[in-house]
Scaffold this motif. Structure first.
Motif, PDB file in Angstrom:
ATOM      1  N   TYR A  59      29.825  49.303  41.317  1.00  0.00           N
ATOM      2  CA  TYR A  59      30.330  49.839  42.578  1.00  0.00           C
ATOM      3  C   TYR A  59      31.668  49.199  42.962  1.00  0.00           C
ATOM      4  CZ  TYR A  59      25.671  51.926  43.153  1.00  0.00           C
ATOM      5  OH  TYR A  59      24.515  52.640  42.990  1.00  0.00           O
ATOM      6  N   ARG A  60      31.821  47.906  42.703  1.00  0.00           N
ATOM      7  CA  ARG A  60      33.109  47.250  42.963  1.00  0.00           C
ATOM      8  C   ARG A  60      34.197  47.844  42.064  1.00  0.00           C
ATOM      9  NH1 ARG A  60      29.958  42.813  44.107  1.00  0.00           N
ATOM     10  NH2 ARG A  60      29.867  42.050  41.989  1.00  0.00           N
ATOM     11  N   TYR A  61      33.850  48.066  40.802  1.00  0.00           N
ATOM     12  CA  TYR A  61      34.813  48.652  39.872  1.00  0.00           C
ATOM     13  C   TYR A  61      35.196  50.064  40.320  1.00  0.00           C
ATOM     14  CZ  TYR A  61      37.186  49.777  35.554  1.00  0.00           C
ATOM     15  OH  TYR A  61      38.152  50.134  34.631  1.00  0.00           O
ATOM     16  N   MET A  62      34.207  50.840  40.731  1.00  0.00           N
ATOM     17  CA  MET A  62      34.469  52.203  41.195  1.00  0.00           C
ATOM     18  C   MET A  62      35.308  52.198  42.476  1.00  0.00           C
ATOM     19  SD  MET A  62      30.771  53.880  40.341  1.00  0.00           S
ATOM     20  CE  MET A  62      31.138  55.609  40.101  1.00  0.00           C
ATOM     21  N   THR A  63      35.070  51.227  43.336  1.00  0.00           N
ATOM     22  CA  THR A  63      35.896  51.084  44.545  1.00  0.00           C
ATOM     23  C   THR A  63      37.354  50.888  44.153  1.00  0.00           C
ATOM     24  OG1 THR A  63      34.049  50.169  45.818  1.00  0.00           O
ATOM     25  CG2 THR A  63      36.274  49.694  46.628  1.00  0.00           C
ATOM     26  N   GLY A  64      37.591  50.044  43.156  1.00  0.00           N
ATOM     27  CA  GLY A  64      38.955  49.818  42.673  1.00  0.00           C
ATOM     28  C   GLY A  64      39.590  51.080  42.116  1.00  0.00           C
ATOM     29  N   ILE A  65      38.816  51.892  41.403  1.00  0.00           N
ATOM     30  CA  ILE A  65      39.335  53.150  40.857  1.00  0.00           C
ATOM     31  C   ILE A  65      39.776  54.059  41.995  1.00  0.00           C
ATOM     32  CG2 ILE A  65      38.750  55.266  39.595  1.00  0.00           C
ATOM     33  CD1 ILE A  65      36.687  53.506  38.008  1.00  0.00           C
ATOM     34  N   VAL A  66      38.931  54.210  42.998  1.00  0.00           N
ATOM     35  CA  VAL A  66      39.237  55.087  44.137  1.00  0.00           C
ATOM     36  C   VAL A  66      40.492  54.581  44.850  1.00  0.00           C
ATOM     37  CG1 VAL A  66      38.409  55.865  46.400  1.00  0.00           C
ATOM     38  CG2 VAL A  66      36.868  55.899  44.424  1.00  0.00           C
ATOM     39  N   GLN A  67      40.568  53.278  45.080  1.00  0.00           N
ATOM     40  CA  GLN A  67      41.728  52.706  45.768  1.00  0.00           C
ATOM     41  C   GLN A  67      42.991  52.855  44.937  1.00  0.00           C
ATOM     42  OE1 GLN A  67      40.235  48.746  46.489  1.00  0.00           O
ATOM     43  NE2 GLN A  67      39.423  49.313  48.495  1.00  0.00           N
TER      44      GLN A  67
END
Length: 154
Positions: free
Chosen positions: A32-40
């Protein structure tokens, strides 16, 4: 127009290929942290992300410079690559094709955040497919049942 101002809130829902329960508690927060970075990195704001072993809900403040479909393509492609490079599952990890995207107003943010935070509780009462079909009905989304997420394959 000199400036553009937007407020676009989208809840996306997407599933692991074949709806296998591959997302494990041991590494889901890292995912989820990695996916947050992708979105940002794509210029959007991830408000909350959570899910179950077989699917994910991501509530996003969308930047209109990029389409939802392009953002979802990056999110799914890059997170699949991350899972596979880390060898977090046996075999090859993939997301199921397609996704749901549902829009909300500013006044609904808290309600959506609470809903996504409490995924485990919601899924004690209904399955992913029941939940997803309720979204399609609630948002009056025309759809063909043949192409809605499939039940888990035996």
């Amino acid at each position: 127009m000199a400036n553009t101002y937007t407020q676009i809130y989208i809840q996306t829902v997407f599933a692991v290929k074949h709806r296998y329960g591959l997302i494990r508690a041991e590494w889901k927060e890292d995912l989820y942290r990695y996916m947050t970075g992708i979105v940002q990195q794509q210029g959007h704001k991830l408000i909350i992300i959570n899910g179950m072993p077989d699917h994910v809900h991501a509530f996003i403040g969308l930047n209109p410079k990029q389409s939802i479909s392009e953002m979802m393509q990056y999110l799914k492609m890059d997170s699949s690559k991350w899972i596979n490079e880390k060898k977090l599952v046996r075999g090859h990890f993939e997301w199921q094709s397609g996704y749901g995207a549902f829009s909300y107003g500013h006044s609904q943010i808290d309600e959506v955040v609470k809903y996504i935070q409490n995924q485990e509780e919601h899924h004690r009462k209904r399955t992913f497919l029941e939940e997803y079909n309720l979204f399609l009905k609630k948002f009056d989304v025309p759809h063909d049942e043949r192409y809605v997420f499939r039940p888990v394959e035996d």
